[in-house]
Enzyme design. Structure first.
Site, mmCIF file in Angstrom:
data_model
loop_
_atom_site.group_PDB
_atom_site.id
_atom_site.type_symbol
_atom_site.label_atom_id
_atom_site.label_comp_id
_atom_site.label_asym_id
_atom_site.label_seq_id
_atom_site.Cartn_x
_atom_site.Cartn_y
_atom_site.Cartn_z
ATOM 1 N N PRO A 1 0.822 -1.224 0.000
ATOM 2 C CA PRO A 1 0.000 0.000 0.000
ATOM 3 C C PRO A 1 0.850 1.266 0.000
ATOM 4 C CG PRO A 1 -0.512 -1.418 1.902
ATOM 5 C CD PRO A 1 0.655 -2.025 1.213
ATOM 6 N N GLU B 1 1.587 -7.681 8.752
ATOM 7 C CA GLU B 1 1.566 -6.219 8.872
ATOM 8 C C GLU B 1 2.530 -5.544 7.920
ATOM 9 O OE1 GLU B 1 -0.882 -4.863 10.713
ATOM 10 O OE2 GLU B 1 -1.355 -6.988 10.947
HETATM 11 CL CL1 6GU Z 1 -0.223 -3.760 -3.486
HETATM 12 N N1 6GU Z 1 -0.971 -4.465 -1.046
HETATM 13 C C1 6GU Z 1 -1.744 -4.347 0.033
HETATM 14 N N2 6GU Z 1 -1.551 -5.154 1.074
HETATM 15 N N3 6GU Z 1 -2.715 -3.448 0.141
HETATM 16 C C2 6GU Z 1 -2.906 -2.663 -0.903
HETATM 17 C C3 6GU Z 1 -2.145 -2.734 -2.080
HETATM 18 C C4 6GU Z 1 -1.162 -3.659 -2.110
HETATM 19 N N4 6GU Z 1 -2.587 -1.809 -2.939
HETATM 20 C C5 6GU Z 1 -3.579 -1.188 -2.327
HETATM 21 N N5 6GU Z 1 -3.780 -1.695 -1.103
#
Ligand code: 6GU
Length: 238
Positions: free
Chosen positions: A88, A116
């Protein structure tokens, strides 16, 4: 084009890619997807991939070793590949970036984290960090699938003759026009007359108007760089 995915949940990737456009592209040999289980790259006898965070705090952190070992294993063939870490915190994935990946990368490694987070030092071994949007997912697998799916659609020959990526939302910079199929009348809800007219010029103009209307309503942020022609149509709508 080749995709290699590093994950602790290979089944998530393997299941999705079998279906639809992606499944067909795999069968045609246009795309190759190889999924690697990070647990196969642990030296720990319990195949442990995570540990407590230094500094304390909630949740577990994925350790660097399985990622490092897997990346070194892939790189052993010395073929060039773009390594993408899904998180994210990454650069936002868009249709434009999908196009760039399709044009510039013959092979991509998609690295999925869980828990996490991932030990920060993994970033030293990747080319890019990518996020698919402003929300938090429990792992990178969905993001990896989003990237594979959207990039594969753009590879010439991946979509059948009956489909075209050029017609998709975002390819033309705004949202898609509405679609209808039989029945012509569903409980009094009728298909717009113009679509039954056979007048292709009129139909094209109607679709353009509807696309612009949809975009104005739901995504006005996309209407920044309109052509003078589209601007004229949009003004007529207001
Ligand atoms: Cl690439 N990974 C995660 N865990 N959450 C996200 C993401 C990626 N893109 C948006 N939210």
């Amino acid at each position: 084009m080749k995709f290699e995915v590093l994950t602790i949940f290979p089944e998530i990737i393997e299941c999705y890619i079998k279906h639809g456009v992606l499944g067909k592209a795999l069968n045609k040999g246009i795309v190759e997807v190889k999924v690697y289980n990070l647990r196969d790259f642990t030296s720990d006898k319990h195949k442990k991939v995570d540990d407590y965070p230094y500094g304390g705090g909630a949740g577990m952190v994925m350790q660097i070793e399985p990622f490092y070992n897997a990346i070194m294993h892939l790189k052993a063939d010395e073929k060039p590949r773009k390594l993408v870490l899904l998180s994210p915190q990454g650069r936002k994935f868009t249709q434009k970036l999908a196009q760039k990946f399709m044009e510039e990368s013959k092979a991509m490694v998609l690295i999925c984290g869980r828990y996490e987070g991932i030990d920060e030092r993994v970033k030293a071994f990747v080319d890019e960090e990518v996020s698919i949007g402003d929300y938090v997912l429990s792992g990178g697998e969905l993001a990896a699938l989003v990237i594979i799916d959207s990039v594969v659609r753009l590879i010439p020959g991946a979509l059948g003759d009956e489909l075209s990526a050029v017609e998709d939302s975002f390819m033309k910079g705004f949202l898609d026009y509405p679609h209808y199929t039989r029945p012509e009348d569903f409980k009094g809800m009728k298909v717009p007359e113009v679509l039954l007219s056979g007048d292709h010029k009129k139909i094209a103009l109607w679709r353009k108007r509807q696309a612009l209307k949809n975009t104005l309503k739901n995504r006005p942020d996309l209407l920044k760089n309109l052509s003078p022609e589209d601007m004229r149509i949009l003004k007529e709508l207001c």
